[in-house]
Design an enzyme around this catalytic site. Sequence first.
Site, PDB file in Angstrom:
ATOM      1  N   ASP A   1       0.870  -1.243  -0.238  1.00  0.00           N
ATOM      2  CA  ASP A   1       0.027  -0.103  -0.084  1.00  0.00           C
ATOM      3  C   ASP A   1       0.807   1.133   0.039  1.00  0.00           C
ATOM      4  O   ASP A   1       1.916   1.305   0.242  1.00  0.00           O
ATOM      5  CB  ASP A   1      -0.867  -0.076   1.325  1.00  0.00           C
ATOM      6  CG  ASP A   1      -1.661   1.251   1.449  1.00  0.00           C
ATOM      7  OD1 ASP A   1      -2.420   1.493   0.770  1.00  0.00           O
ATOM      8  OD2 ASP A   1      -1.637   1.671   2.517  1.00  0.00           O
TER       9      ASP A   1
ATOM     10  N   ASP B   1       0.021   5.054   1.110  1.00  0.00           N
ATOM     11  CA  ASP B   1      -0.067   6.165   2.119  1.00  0.00           C
ATOM     12  C   ASP B   1      -0.317   5.382   3.682  1.00  0.00           C
ATOM     13  O   ASP B   1      -1.211   4.609   3.688  1.00  0.00           O
ATOM     14  CB  ASP B   1      -1.478   7.001   1.957  1.00  0.00           C
ATOM     15  CG  ASP B   1      -1.399   7.811   0.840  1.00  0.00           C
ATOM     16  OD1 ASP B   1      -0.683   8.615   0.618  1.00  0.00           O
ATOM     17  OD2 ASP B   1      -2.368   7.856  -0.124  1.00  0.00           O
TER      18      ASP B   1
ATOM     19  N   THR C   1      -2.212   1.090  -4.744  1.00  0.00           N
ATOM     20  CA  THR C   1      -2.675   2.111  -3.949  1.00  0.00           C
ATOM     21  C   THR C   1      -4.284   2.533  -4.294  1.00  0.00           C
ATOM     22  O   THR C   1      -4.652   2.388  -5.489  1.00  0.00           O
ATOM     23  CB  THR C   1      -1.851   3.667  -3.911  1.00  0.00           C
ATOM     24  OG1 THR C   1      -2.569   4.586  -3.327  1.00  0.00           O
ATOM     25  CG2 THR C   1      -1.815   4.052  -5.440  1.00  0.00           C
ATOM     26  N   SER C   2      -5.029   3.075  -3.322  1.00  0.00           N
ATOM     27  CA  SER C   2      -6.315   3.658  -3.676  1.00  0.00           C
ATOM     28  C   SER C   2      -6.388   5.161  -4.264  1.00  0.00           C
ATOM     29  O   SER C   2      -7.470   5.671  -4.649  1.00  0.00           O
ATOM     30  CB  SER C   2      -7.331   3.639  -2.468  1.00  0.00           C
ATOM     31  OG  SER C   2      -7.304   2.321  -2.172  1.00  0.00           O
TER      32      SER C   2
ATOM     33  N   LYS D   1     -10.205  -1.445  -2.783  1.00  0.00           N
ATOM     34  CA  LYS D   1     -10.229  -2.024  -1.334  1.00  0.00           C
ATOM     35  C   LYS D   1     -11.419  -1.688  -0.692  1.00  0.00           C
ATOM     36  O   LYS D   1     -12.032  -0.498  -0.707  1.00  0.00           O
ATOM     37  CB  LYS D   1      -8.826  -1.391  -0.728  1.00  0.00           C
ATOM     38  CG  LYS D   1      -7.610  -1.717  -1.532  1.00  0.00           C
ATOM     39  CD  LYS D   1      -6.593  -1.069  -0.847  1.00  0.00           C
ATOM     40  CE  LYS D   1      -5.300  -0.964  -1.457  1.00  0.00           C
ATOM     41  NZ  LYS D   1      -4.104  -0.407  -0.799  1.00  0.00           N
TER      42      LYS D   1
ATOM     43  N   ASP E   1      -1.777  -0.902   5.926  1.00  0.00           N
ATOM     44  CA  ASP E   1      -1.808  -0.017   7.395  1.00  0.00           C
ATOM     45  C   ASP E   1      -3.268   0.105   7.788  1.00  0.00           C
ATOM     46  O   ASP E   1      -3.501   0.725   8.793  1.00  0.00           O
ATOM     47  CB  ASP E   1      -1.228   1.323   7.236  1.00  0.00           C
ATOM     48  CG  ASP E   1      -1.749   2.404   6.527  1.00  0.00           C
ATOM     49  OD1 ASP E   1      -2.022   3.347   7.238  1.00  0.00           O
ATOM     50  OD2 ASP E   1      -2.024   1.852   5.442  1.00  0.00           O
TER      51      ASP E   1
END
Length: 209
Positions: free
Chosen positions: A19, A21, A114-115, A145, A170
Amino acid sequence: MEIRIDDDSTRTIRGVLFDMDGTIVDSGASTVRTWTQWAERMGVADRLEILHGQPAIETVRALFPDATPDELAELCADQTVAEREDLDGVVAMPGAQELFAFLEANEIPWAVVTSADLLLAQARLGSASITPPILVTCEDITHGKPHPEPFLLGASLIGIDITECVVVEDAPAGVQAGLASGAVTAALNGHVATVGIRDLVHLRELLAD
């Protein structure tokens, strides 16, 4: 390469999916600043709940559940630009660069999943001096996600079966996505997953053990 799951078992690891961030990039202060300012402009500051680990549109959708897709896109527009421009304090997480060097020295393929959208991901990764071999963003997938699709795509792009990948996350949505994908999931911040890790230094130690 193997990672210990518990006292009695290990899993073979041939690829790593990160991931962005909060996992490899410290962007927390920027995220809070820009969302707070946006929510104040929109008059919803009292109801703001940032859905960490999910695309920005999901936070907006939660605040404006009756908005049309076009309205949601318009509501997101200013926020996404603000996030790309606010890079103050956006740096690599401790141990990130050393972990990437370890993976590359051992010829372990890795990707960032990543989103964020592509422009935001490029801005934050650039600010943190991270150049991933493969980058998967919210624009590459249909289901974000906590759906496993992002990590399944990441595994296919690095050419490694998902069951031989470790997902590093995270946020609850990301942890859920990693587990649902079938990957070994290493979770920060005390989230329950296959493996709990303190930080990226700890992960490198586990992989090198």
